[in-house]
Design a protein around this motif. Structure first.
Motif, mmCIF file in Angstrom:
data_model
loop_
_atom_site.group_PDB
_atom_site.id
_atom_site.type_symbol
_atom_site.label_atom_id
_atom_site.label_comp_id
_atom_site.label_asym_id
_atom_site.label_seq_id
_atom_site.Cartn_x
_atom_site.Cartn_y
_atom_site.Cartn_z
ATOM 1 N N PRO A 71 56.261 -6.202 69.185
ATOM 2 C CA PRO A 71 57.714 -6.107 68.520
ATOM 3 C C PRO A 71 57.187 -5.861 67.002
ATOM 4 O O PRO A 71 56.136 -6.281 66.412
ATOM 5 C CB PRO A 71 58.158 -7.242 68.572
ATOM 6 C CG PRO A 71 57.608 -8.010 69.738
ATOM 7 C CD PRO A 71 55.848 -7.401 69.698
ATOM 8 N N PRO A 72 57.853 -5.106 66.310
ATOM 9 C CA PRO A 72 57.921 -4.486 64.725
ATOM 10 C C PRO A 72 57.778 -5.731 63.973
ATOM 11 O O PRO A 72 58.495 -6.665 64.267
ATOM 12 C CB PRO A 72 58.911 -3.414 64.418
ATOM 13 C CG PRO A 72 59.969 -3.417 65.590
ATOM 14 C CD PRO A 72 59.016 -4.068 66.805
ATOM 15 N N GLU A 73 57.419 -5.801 62.668
ATOM 16 C CA GLU A 73 57.205 -6.606 61.711
ATOM 17 C C GLU A 73 58.651 -7.259 61.444
ATOM 18 O O GLU A 73 59.104 -8.424 61.114
ATOM 19 C CB GLU A 73 56.467 -6.543 60.654
ATOM 20 C CG GLU A 73 54.887 -6.318 60.803
ATOM 21 C CD GLU A 73 53.985 -7.594 60.896
ATOM 22 O OE1 GLU A 73 54.359 -8.445 60.360
ATOM 23 O OE2 GLU A 73 53.050 -7.657 62.024
ATOM 24 N N LEU B 151 66.424 -9.258 67.061
ATOM 25 C CA LEU B 151 67.342 -8.528 66.149
ATOM 26 C C LEU B 151 66.461 -7.409 65.522
ATOM 27 O O LEU B 151 65.758 -7.538 64.622
ATOM 28 C CB LEU B 151 68.212 -9.385 65.465
ATOM 29 C CG LEU B 151 69.274 -8.760 64.584
ATOM 30 C CD1 LEU B 151 70.240 -8.309 65.441
ATOM 31 C CD2 LEU B 151 69.730 -10.108 63.627
ATOM 32 N N LEU B 152 67.051 -6.080 65.735
ATOM 33 C CA LEU B 152 66.378 -4.992 64.706
ATOM 34 C C LEU B 152 67.434 -4.154 64.471
ATOM 35 O O LEU B 152 68.060 -3.363 65.164
ATOM 36 C CB LEU B 152 65.452 -4.359 65.934
ATOM 37 C CG LEU B 152 64.620 -3.123 65.482
ATOM 38 C CD1 LEU B 152 63.589 -3.453 64.530
ATOM 39 C CD2 LEU B 152 64.085 -2.477 66.741
ATOM 40 N N ARG B 153 67.447 -3.945 63.045
ATOM 41 C CA ARG B 153 68.305 -3.185 62.228
ATOM 42 C C ARG B 153 69.701 -3.316 62.618
ATOM 43 O O ARG B 153 70.644 -2.519 62.822
ATOM 44 C CB ARG B 153 68.012 -1.623 62.366
ATOM 45 C CG ARG B 153 66.862 -1.404 61.891
ATOM 46 C CD ARG B 153 66.550 0.114 61.702
ATOM 47 N NE ARG B 153 65.206 0.322 61.143
ATOM 48 C CZ ARG B 153 64.120 0.880 62.173
ATOM 49 N NH1 ARG B 153 64.202 1.187 63.250
ATOM 50 N NH2 ARG B 153 63.052 1.220 61.746
ATOM 51 N N TYR C 72 66.698 7.033 80.654
ATOM 52 C CA TYR C 72 65.886 6.085 79.696
ATOM 53 C C TYR C 72 64.622 5.805 80.354
ATOM 54 O O TYR C 72 64.391 5.220 81.365
ATOM 55 C CB TYR C 72 66.841 5.012 79.213
ATOM 56 C CG TYR C 72 66.293 4.243 77.874
ATOM 57 C CD1 TYR C 72 65.974 4.770 76.632
ATOM 58 C CD2 TYR C 72 65.202 3.017 78.341
ATOM 59 C CE1 TYR C 72 65.251 3.957 75.720
ATOM 60 C CE2 TYR C 72 64.554 2.477 77.213
ATOM 61 C CZ TYR C 72 64.681 2.956 76.042
ATOM 62 O OH TYR C 72 64.151 2.281 75.062
ATOM 63 N N ARG C 73 63.526 6.243 79.405
ATOM 64 C CA ARG C 73 62.111 5.557 79.596
ATOM 65 C C ARG C 73 61.825 4.598 78.748
ATOM 66 O O ARG C 73 61.867 5.062 77.385
ATOM 67 C CB ARG C 73 61.098 6.672 79.807
ATOM 68 C CG ARG C 73 61.568 7.804 80.979
ATOM 69 C CD ARG C 73 60.482 8.949 81.430
ATOM 70 N NE ARG C 73 59.339 8.062 81.906
ATOM 71 C CZ ARG C 73 58.089 8.783 81.563
ATOM 72 N NH1 ARG C 73 58.265 9.930 80.837
ATOM 73 N NH2 ARG C 73 57.166 8.053 81.956
ATOM 74 N N PRO C 74 61.368 3.600 79.173
ATOM 75 C CA PRO C 74 61.197 2.553 78.128
ATOM 76 C C PRO C 74 59.917 2.990 77.044
ATOM 77 O O PRO C 74 59.122 3.441 77.566
ATOM 78 C CB PRO C 74 60.963 1.363 78.710
ATOM 79 C CG PRO C 74 61.525 1.569 79.962
ATOM 80 C CD PRO C 74 61.261 2.940 80.189
ATOM 81 N N ARG C 75 60.054 2.673 75.920
ATOM 82 C CA ARG C 75 59.040 2.924 75.070
ATOM 83 C C ARG C 75 57.949 2.025 75.338
ATOM 84 O O ARG C 75 58.225 0.702 75.615
ATOM 85 C CB ARG C 75 59.479 3.254 73.495
ATOM 86 C CG ARG C 75 60.272 3.994 73.115
ATOM 87 C CD ARG C 75 60.583 4.056 71.730
ATOM 88 N NE ARG C 75 59.827 3.643 70.588
ATOM 89 C CZ ARG C 75 60.022 3.549 69.329
ATOM 90 N NH1 ARG C 75 61.282 3.679 68.930
ATOM 91 N NH2 ARG C 75 58.957 3.121 68.694
ATOM 92 N N VAL C 76 56.620 2.225 75.013
ATOM 93 C CA VAL C 76 55.516 1.312 75.162
ATOM 94 C C VAL C 76 55.075 1.226 73.899
ATOM 95 O O VAL C 76 54.714 1.992 73.014
ATOM 96 C CB VAL C 76 54.469 1.721 76.037
ATOM 97 C CG1 VAL C 76 53.442 0.793 76.102
ATOM 98 C CG2 VAL C 76 55.320 2.064 77.353
ATOM 99 N N GLU C 77 55.006 -0.179 73.433
ATOM 100 C CA GLU C 77 54.479 -0.612 72.009
ATOM 101 C C GLU C 77 53.435 -1.570 72.155
ATOM 102 O O GLU C 77 53.653 -2.543 73.270
ATOM 103 C CB GLU C 77 55.611 -0.874 71.050
ATOM 104 C CG GLU C 77 56.543 0.088 71.027
ATOM 105 C CD GLU C 77 57.953 -0.357 70.098
ATOM 106 O OE1 GLU C 77 57.701 -1.417 69.294
ATOM 107 O OE2 GLU C 77 58.932 0.484 69.667
ATOM 108 N N PRO C 78 52.718 -1.668 71.125
ATOM 109 C CA PRO C 78 51.660 -2.751 71.043
ATOM 110 C C PRO C 78 52.145 -4.017 70.869
ATOM 111 O O PRO C 78 51.704 -5.254 71.306
ATOM 112 C CB PRO C 78 50.516 -2.156 69.975
ATOM 113 C CG PRO C 78 51.179 -1.419 69.091
ATOM 114 C CD PRO C 78 52.328 -0.842 70.088
ATOM 115 N N VAL D 79 67.399 -5.789 70.906
ATOM 116 C CA VAL D 79 66.572 -4.954 71.453
ATOM 117 C C VAL D 79 65.825 -5.986 72.134
ATOM 118 O O VAL D 79 65.219 -7.030 71.769
ATOM 119 C CB VAL D 79 65.573 -4.056 70.572
ATOM 120 C CG1 VAL D 79 64.513 -3.333 71.275
ATOM 121 C CG2 VAL D 79 66.531 -3.369 69.784
ATOM 122 N N ALA D 80 65.339 -5.558 73.482
ATOM 123 C CA ALA D 80 64.901 -6.440 74.338
ATOM 124 C C ALA D 80 63.114 -5.963 74.304
ATOM 125 O O ALA D 80 62.875 -4.693 74.410
ATOM 126 C CB ALA D 80 65.208 -6.454 75.705
#
Length: 79
Positions: A22-24, A37-39, A14-20, A43-44
């Protein structure tokens, strides 16, 4: 003797995703530093520099927080 099947199977890590950010639609969990809590899954999101690293999904928030602590510790070692 039979040869082992799938000898040349690629190991997936697993390679962690990089995001700007956390989603709305993610909800921050009280009592945890990095867990959202996501769906219906936990998720951390760990802030590294100017971006967030996203963990795989977990069924319990403690597991997500352990992942975040491990990522932070590995990042400190790399510096």
């Amino acid at each position: 003797m039979k040869p082992h099947r799938q000898q040349n199977r690629v190991v997936i890590s697993y390679r962690p995703r990089v995001e700007p950010a956390p989603p709305e639609h993610a909800t921050k969990l009280d009592g945890f530093r990095d867990v959202w809590l996501l769906r219906g899954k936990y998720v951390a999101f760990v802030l590294m520099g100017e971006r967030f690293r996203r963990s795989p999904t977990f069924n319990v928030p403690e597991a997500a927080q352990r992942w975040a602590a491990q990522v932070r510790q590995e990042e400190e070692v790399d510096e």
